[in-house]
Design a protein around this motif. Structure first.
Motif, PDB file in Angstrom:
ATOM      1  N   ASP A   1       0.920   6.204  10.029  1.00 12.33           N
ATOM      2  CA  ASP A   1       0.653   5.202  10.040  1.00 12.33           C
ATOM      3  C   ASP A   1       1.419   4.318   9.063  1.00 12.33           C
ATOM      4  N   SER A   2       1.740   2.665   8.918  1.00 11.75           N
ATOM      5  CA  SER A   2       2.347   1.779   8.263  1.00 11.75           C
ATOM      6  C   SER A   2       1.307   1.989   6.905  1.00 11.75           C
ATOM      7  N   ILE A   3       1.803   1.555   5.527  1.00  8.96           N
ATOM      8  CA  ILE A   3       1.593   1.465   4.411  1.00  8.96           C
ATOM      9  C   ILE A   3       2.197   0.779   3.790  1.00  8.96           C
ATOM     10  N   HIS A   4       1.953  -0.946   3.637  1.00 12.35           N
ATOM     11  CA  HIS A   4       2.342  -1.920   3.664  1.00 12.35           C
ATOM     12  C   HIS A   4       2.476  -2.419   2.177  1.00 12.35           C
ATOM     13  N   SER A   5       3.079  -3.239   1.493  1.00  8.96           N
ATOM     14  CA  SER A   5       3.101  -3.726   0.334  1.00  8.96           C
ATOM     15  C   SER A   5       2.284  -4.673  -0.256  1.00  8.96           C
ATOM     16  N   ALA A   6       0.951  -4.427  -1.103  1.00 11.22           N
ATOM     17  CA  ALA A   6      -0.270  -5.231  -1.553  1.00 11.22           C
ATOM     18  C   ALA A   6       0.032  -6.794  -1.789  1.00 11.22           C
ATOM     19  N   PHE A   7       1.939  -6.772  -3.063  1.00 10.76           N
ATOM     20  CA  PHE A   7       2.058  -7.511  -2.612  1.00 10.76           C
ATOM     21  C   PHE A   7       3.334  -7.941  -2.742  1.00 10.76           C
ATOM     22  N   ASP A   8       3.685  -8.954  -3.159  1.00 12.28           N
ATOM     23  CA  ASP A   8       5.269  -8.944  -3.447  1.00 12.28           C
ATOM     24  C   ASP A   8       6.050  -8.562  -4.665  1.00 12.28           C
ATOM     25  N   GLY A   9       7.054  -8.199  -5.022  1.00 12.56           N
ATOM     26  CA  GLY A   9       7.680  -7.691  -5.802  1.00 12.56           C
ATOM     27  C   GLY A   9       9.099  -6.901  -5.403  1.00 12.56           C
ATOM     28  N   VAL A  10       9.356  -6.140  -6.353  1.00 17.45           N
ATOM     29  CA  VAL A  10      11.089  -5.341  -6.316  1.00 17.45           C
ATOM     30  C   VAL A  10      10.522  -3.797  -5.895  1.00 17.45           C
ATOM     31  N   VAL A  11      11.030  -3.199  -5.149  1.00 10.99           N
ATOM     32  CA  VAL A  11      10.873  -0.805  -5.446  1.00 10.99           C
ATOM     33  C   VAL A  11      11.665  -1.095  -7.032  1.00 10.99           C
TER      34      VAL A  11
ATOM     35  N   LEU B   1      10.940   4.266   3.926  1.00  7.78           N
ATOM     36  CA  LEU B   1      11.100   3.548   4.154  1.00  7.78           C
ATOM     37  C   LEU B   1      11.609   2.446   3.603  1.00  7.78           C
ATOM     38  N   THR B   2      11.577   2.154   1.813  1.00  6.96           N
ATOM     39  CA  THR B   2      12.101   1.196   1.380  1.00  6.96           C
ATOM     40  C   THR B   2      13.181   2.197  -0.192  1.00  6.96           C
ATOM     41  N   LYS B   3      14.340   1.272  -0.394  1.00  3.40           N
ATOM     42  CA  LYS B   3      14.714   1.576  -1.468  1.00  3.40           C
ATOM     43  C   LYS B   3      14.729   1.510  -2.359  1.00  3.40           C
ATOM     44  N   VAL B   4      14.888   1.641  -3.534  1.00  6.12           N
ATOM     45  CA  VAL B   4      15.019   1.153  -5.201  1.00  6.12           C
ATOM     46  C   VAL B   4      15.960  -0.300  -5.626  1.00  6.12           C
ATOM     47  N   SER B   5      15.151  -1.091  -5.910  1.00  2.80           N
ATOM     48  CA  SER B   5      15.917  -2.386  -5.926  1.00  2.80           C
ATOM     49  C   SER B   5      15.290  -3.269  -4.648  1.00  2.80           C
ATOM     50  N   GLN B   6      14.865  -2.716  -3.725  1.00  2.00           N
ATOM     51  CA  GLN B   6      14.676  -3.716  -2.483  1.00  2.00           C
ATOM     52  C   GLN B   6      13.681  -4.447  -3.459  1.00  2.00           C
ATOM     53  N   ILE B   7      13.683  -5.607  -2.460  1.00  2.57           N
ATOM     54  CA  ILE B   7      12.700  -6.982  -3.054  1.00  2.57           C
ATOM     55  C   ILE B   7      11.794  -6.966  -0.979  1.00  2.57           C
ATOM     56  N   VAL B   8      10.739  -6.660  -1.903  1.00  2.00           N
ATOM     57  CA  VAL B   8       9.495  -6.606  -0.360  1.00  2.00           C
ATOM     58  C   VAL B   8       8.984  -7.306  -0.868  1.00  2.00           C
ATOM     59  N   LYS B   9       7.751  -7.943   0.210  1.00  2.00           N
ATOM     60  CA  LYS B   9       7.108  -8.961   0.362  1.00  2.00           C
ATOM     61  C   LYS B   9       5.805  -8.509   0.678  1.00  2.00           C
ATOM     62  N   ALA B  10       4.511  -9.204   0.279  1.00  3.03           N
ATOM     63  CA  ALA B  10       3.387  -9.128   0.614  1.00  3.03           C
ATOM     64  C   ALA B  10       3.460  -8.042   2.029  1.00  3.03           C
ATOM     65  N   GLY B  11       3.047  -7.117   2.306  1.00  2.00           N
ATOM     66  CA  GLY B  11       2.949  -7.125   3.430  1.00  2.00           C
ATOM     67  C   GLY B  11       3.994  -6.544   4.421  1.00  2.00           C
ATOM     68  N   ASP B  12       4.673  -6.488   3.562  1.00  2.00           N
ATOM     69  CA  ASP B  12       6.396  -5.600   4.162  1.00  2.00           C
ATOM     70  C   ASP B  12       5.778  -3.200   4.563  1.00  2.00           C
ATOM     71  N   VAL B  13       6.463  -3.634   4.982  1.00  2.60           N
ATOM     72  CA  VAL B  13       6.518  -1.977   5.088  1.00  2.60           C
ATOM     73  C   VAL B  13       7.091  -1.104   4.717  1.00  2.60           C
ATOM     74  N   LEU B  14       6.563  -0.076   3.360  1.00  4.56           N
ATOM     75  CA  LEU B  14       7.264   1.057   2.018  1.00  4.56           C
ATOM     76  C   LEU B  14       7.232   1.913   2.894  1.00  4.56           C
TER      77      LEU B  14
END
Ligand SMILES: [Zn+2]
Length: 294
Positions: free
Chosen positions: A121-131, A163-176
């Protein structure tokens, strides 16, 4: 002759220095191998590292707990805006059933909430941020930690795949990453933590897991917000009569003036949760001396 000796010594020192530096670089590379580390300096230069001031520029990409230089105390209450004009979304990390709450478990703090899911199942970022962290720990398994612009951090553990790397900028809902049971996990689930200044706080203070919405646009953080700090504070260690811990969890003995609402507030839980745990209704009358499971 003397000058020749001096020059020779100098040359030897230079060669030795270059050699040790090369060794040092090699050692550092070995330490971080296996983790996706990218250069956070580029983030700092472009000034997009979230909450720099709150964390004294600390940006550790290996460990959840920060370096000793970071500020770790909240002396006054801090009001955090969960949604702002620039970062206006919340996204439910995974829409499953809560199978384990934040709090004491087997005499240790369970620093997050466990949500049931199916592997993949996809796991999404709760809020905008940076990994900040994307790596494997023996306990957490595959974990991604995202730092948000208000200073909160959210952690997503036991993933089958990141599916995400350190320093990657993510938006709320992006799959981590994808759900799983890596690390210490007896079934497929997401272990979801919310942290502020490295301390875990009850995710229920932020998220209503049943409605899959955030509780409020703001979160007030003070020393009282940090559950396990409170339990090691003098207030409770010197007054064992009102608060006892056993292997199964925490119990509280009702005193005059206590209400379900005041207890829920004091112990970072909700009235509904207290009622469910103790099999009582919200309208129940509390007796002095009554034992309540927290
Ligand atoms: Zn957990």
């Amino acid at each position: 002759m003397k000058i020749k000796n001096i020059l020779l010594s100098f040359a030897l020192i230079v060669v030795f220095h270059v050699f040790t530096q090369a060794q040092k670089v090699k050692t550092e590379k070995e330490v971080v191998s296996g983790n996706e580390i990218s250069n956070s300096d580029s983030l700092k230069e472009t000034n997009i590292l979230p909450s720099e001031k709150i964390y004294d520029d600390s940006w550790d990409t290996l460990y959840i707990r920060l370096s000793r230089h970071a500020k770790v105390s909240v002396n006054d209450s801090v009001i955090l805006k969960l949604l702002t004009e620039e970062n206006s979304n919340f996204y439910m990390p995974v829409p499953g059933k809560v199978i384990s709450e934040f709090g004491w478990r087997h005499g240790r703090i369970h620093a997050g909430i466990d949500i049931q899911l199916n592997k993949g199942d996809s796991i999404h970022s709760a809020f905008d941020g940076v990994v900040r962290i994307s790596r494997y720990f023996s306990g957490y398994g595959n974990i991604v930690v995202v730092r948000h612009y208000n200073g909160l951090e959210t952690c997503y553990a036991h993933m089958s795949k990141r599916l995400t790397k350190v320093s990657q900028i993510v938006k709320a809902g992006d799959v981590l990453g994808l759900g799983g049971r890596t690390g210490h996990a007896t079934c497929n689930h997401l272990h979801f933590e919310v942290r502020y200044l490295q301390e875990p706080i009850n995710p229920r203070l932020v998220v209503n897991f049943e409605n899959q919405k955030i509780n409020s646009d703001t979160l007030i953080v003070s020393n009282d917000t940090f559950f396990h700090r409170k339990n090691i504070s003098k207030k409770h260690t010197t007054n064992k009569s009102d608060f006892t811990v056993d292997k199964k969890g925490n119990y509280y003995y009702i005193k005059q003036g206590d209400t379900l609402y005041s207890l829920a507030k004091r112990y970072n839980t909700s009235v509904t949760l207290l009622c469910n745990k103790n099999n009582i209704s919200e309208k129940s009358t509390l007796r002095i001396g009554q034992k309540l499971k927290l």
